[in-house]
Design a protein around this motif. Structure first.
Motif, PDB file in Angstrom:
ATOM      1  N   UNK A 119       0.839  -1.211   0.000  1.00  0.00           N
ATOM      2  CA  UNK A 119       0.000   0.000   0.000  1.00  0.00           C
ATOM      3  C   UNK A 119       0.863   1.246   0.000  1.00  0.00           C
ATOM      4  N   UNK A 120       0.374   2.259  -0.703  1.00  0.00           N
ATOM      5  CA  UNK A 120       0.965   3.590  -0.654  1.00  0.00           C
ATOM      6  C   UNK A 120      -0.161   4.571  -0.938  1.00  0.00           C
ATOM      7  N   UNK A 121      -0.247   5.620  -0.140  1.00  0.00           N
ATOM      8  CA  UNK A 121      -1.302   6.606  -0.349  1.00  0.00           C
ATOM      9  C   UNK A 121      -1.125   7.334  -1.685  1.00  0.00           C
ATOM     10  N   UNK A 122      -2.212   7.901  -2.152  1.00  0.00           N
ATOM     11  CA  UNK A 122      -2.161   8.701  -3.364  1.00  0.00           C
ATOM     12  C   UNK A 122      -1.404   9.997  -3.069  1.00  0.00           C
ATOM     13  N   UNK A 123      -0.258  10.206  -3.701  1.00  0.00           N
ATOM     14  CA  UNK A 123       0.528  11.421  -3.423  1.00  0.00           C
ATOM     15  C   UNK A 123      -0.199  12.685  -3.870  1.00  0.00           C
ATOM     16  N   UNK A 124       0.182  13.784  -3.254  1.00  0.00           N
ATOM     17  CA  UNK A 124      -0.453  15.060  -3.585  1.00  0.00           C
ATOM     18  C   UNK A 124       0.110  15.653  -4.875  1.00  0.00           C
TER      19      UNK A 124
END
Length: 303
Positions: A146-151
């Motif tokens: 998992x990795x968050x959606x970067x800004x």
């Protein structure tokens, strides 16, 4: 929408019927195919140190009896897997006749690290311990799940460089490193699709991708199109459906498997997050039976 709902309802009915007929069903395990299971699929049974200690031996033996040949772990911390020393975990898995193939684990980047544009020394030391533990556990693949959606794209670039650095450390230890997608990786960061950018900006010799075919479809993308656009980048596949594999009609498994060679697939791993079957182990068996009985699924994809 009506066709989609009809397909889902029909699939659920088929799954329930299959669950109810389990005692009379043909034993497909004799087909002998190389199929893994992500242990997150049965996290309620062996998802932590306590439940694994109590149920691990019997559950793993049942998986082997269903025709599974390897497992992907989903509980690592402090140098241990499911609260066990790596060697003990490996021995437990192998005692059941299974292989300790892969694992899902990671350490994210802090806001400070993202601003600095580089992982800290502490973070990379964490990876040293993690890699050493998995080497001792006989693991061949470590996957960030998992990795968050970067800004911003600048932030995503930092993540890609981080994945390259982890992958290089893994390669030095003889382990392959990859990234597992969900649906949000098919959203755009600025003007770039997150997953496409990650594939294009990571080094193929250090980073592969474990494509989750269900989440790819849910992200409104085509697994086969990704295989053809980025050949050889997908060493592992998560074979997943809405519930039991093959019941929803949502995922074109025949086309996926027919293009496995161009994708670069080495192993296929079942993951289920929900079941129509009341007993999840019946659902896990249905998933194995579907793949064992499908003529478009090869006996092995390992090179």
């Amino acid at each position: 929408m009506k066709n989609f709902l009809y397909t889902m309802i029909a699939g659920a009915s088929l799954a329930l019927a299959a669950c109810n007929s389990q005692p009379q069903s043909t034993d497909m395990a004799s087909q002998k195919k190389d199929i893994g299971l992500q242990l997150y699929s049965i996290r309620q049974l062996i998802g932590n140190a306590e439940t694994f200690a109590t149920n691990g031996d019997s559950i793993l033996a049942r998986l082997a009896g269903m025709g599974y040949t390897c497992v992907e772990a989903a509980n690592y911390g402090g140098g241990k897997l499911y609260g066990m020393e790596p060697e003990a975990y490996k021995a437990c898995v192998e005692k059941a006749g299974l292989k300790s193939l892969s694992t899902h684990t990671t350490r994210g980047l802090s806001e400070e690290e993202l601003k600095a544009g580089v992982a800290s020394e502490e973070t990379m030391k964490w990876w040293d311990e993690c890699i050493a533990a998995h080497k001792a556990a006989g693991v061949e693949y470590i996957v960030t799940p998992w990795q968050n959606l970067p800004k911003t794209l600048d932030e995503l670039k930092v993540w890609c460089e981080y994945h390259n650095a982890i992958g290089k450390k893994c390669a030095e230890a003889g382990i392959k490193y990859g990234y597992h997608n969900h649906a949000h990786e098919f959203k755009k960061v600025e003007d770039q699709v997150m997953l496409a950018y990650m594939i294009e900006n990571t080094d193929p010799q250090y980073v592969f991708f474990e494509l989750d075919v269900y989440w790819t479809v849910m992200g409104q993308a085509s697994p086969v199109e990704y295989f053809k656009k980025y050949p050889g980048r997908f060493k592992l596949l998560h074979i997943k459906d809405h519930k039991e594999i093959g019941q929803s009609g949502m995922v074109g498994f025949d086309a996926i498997f027919k293009n496995a060679e161009v994708a670069g697939v080495e192993h296929i791993i079942v993951e289920a997050e929900a079941y129509e079957c009341e007993d999840m182990m019946d659902g896990v068996k249905l998933c194995a039976d579907y793949l064992l009985g499908a003529d478009f699924v090869k006996a092995s994809y390992s090179k």
